[in-house]
Design an enzyme around this catalytic site. Structure first.
Site, short mmCIF file in Angstrom:
data_model
loop_
_atom_site.label_atom_id
_atom_site.label_comp_id
_atom_site.label_asym_id
_atom_site.label_seq_id
_atom_site.Cartn_x
_atom_site.Cartn_y
_atom_site.Cartn_z
N ASP A 112 6.23 4.08 1.94
CA ASP A 112 5.90 2.89 1.56
C ASP A 112 6.05 2.07 0.66
O ASP A 112 5.42 0.99 1.04
CB ASP A 112 4.04 3.35 1.85
CG ASP A 112 3.40 4.80 2.47
OD1 ASP A 112 4.55 4.60 4.02
OD2 ASP A 112 2.77 4.80 2.27
N HIS A 172 0.01 0.33 -12.76
CA HIS A 172 -0.39 -1.37 -12.67
C HIS A 172 0.04 -2.52 -11.81
O HIS A 172 -0.27 -2.92 -11.30
CB HIS A 172 -0.09 -2.04 -14.26
CG HIS A 172 0.04 -3.67 -14.69
ND1 HIS A 172 -1.35 -4.39 -15.36
CD2 HIS A 172 0.36 -4.60 -14.03
CE1 HIS A 172 -1.45 -5.65 -15.44
NE2 HIS A 172 -0.65 -5.84 -14.62
N GLU A 173 1.72 -2.61 -11.42
CA GLU A 173 2.50 -3.21 -10.99
C GLU A 173 2.42 -3.27 -9.08
O GLU A 173 1.99 -3.79 -8.75
CB GLU A 173 3.90 -3.32 -10.99
CG GLU A 173 4.39 -3.42 -12.11
CD GLU A 173 3.92 -4.95 -13.08
OE1 GLU A 173 3.26 -6.09 -11.44
OE2 GLU A 173 3.42 -5.30 -14.17
#
Length: 202
Positions: A93, A142-143
């Site tokens: 994904d 975070h990314e």
């Protein structure tokens, strides 16, 4: 609630520089990645999102894209490679590139925003900027958060007195907590865009 659980099948790519940085020790790199994914799992569990490591590819011979200090260019190249090459070989994904390259300026990671499930843009690039698994894991969390439609925390966002994951600047003592703002933004994105690829486990 369980019916709103989502599953991100995550694929991590390690560039040649990072392979060399760890003296060509793939086992050591894999162990580090597993530690990082466990930290990310913990961070995302409160968001009702499960992070599943579906694969690791280590570029032990040479880089398959041009990895450079300009993070936007590296992200663009990695996205194109993921779309045209990796997706044809491996079902997943979202893909994140771990690199030993020192990105320009204070940048330690970069990702597209609100792009989960997009063939090119469900990607991020992460600098292996710390010896500590936690620091790099929180950078990747975070990314990945950006991919899930989350923007940086502002002053009013809180996660109980800690430095939250989507803080614009990584704290020296980061927490494994997303802020109240992050939760709302993430589920706004999921409900509005309904990214299909994270509905199921592989």
């Amino acid at each position: 609630t369980p019916e709103q659980q989502r599953y991100v099948d995550l694929f991590i790519v390690v560039d040649h520089g990072m392979f060399m940085k760890y003296n060509g020790n793939s086992d050591k790199i894999r162990r580090r990645i597993h530690q990082m994914v466990n930290i990310m799992k913990e961070a995302y569990s409160t968001m009702y999102i499960d992070i599943l490591l579906t694969g690791v590819e280590i570029w032990s011979n040479k880089d398959l894209i041009n990895v450079q200090p300009a993070a936007p260019q590296t992200l663009d190249s990695f996205g194109e490679w993921r779309k045209t090459d990796l997706l044809n070989r491996k079902s997943h994904d979202n893909a994140q590139l771990l690199t030993s390259t020192d990105f320009n300026g204070p940048t330690i990671g970069l990702a597209y925003v609100g792009s989960m499930c997009d063939p090119k843009r469900s990607t991020g690039v992460i600098q292996d900027h710390s010896e500590q698994d936690l620091m790099v894991a929180i950078t990747m969390a975070h990314e990945l958060g950006h991919n899930l439609g989350i923007s940086h925390d502002t002053g009013s966002c809180s996660c109980g007195g800690y430095s939250c994951i989507m803080s614009p600047v990584l704290s020296h003592e980061p927490s494994k907590y997303f802020s109240d703002c992050s939760y709302i933004q993430c589920w706004d994105f999921i409900m509005k865009e309904n990214p299909q690829c994270i509905l199921n486990k592989r």
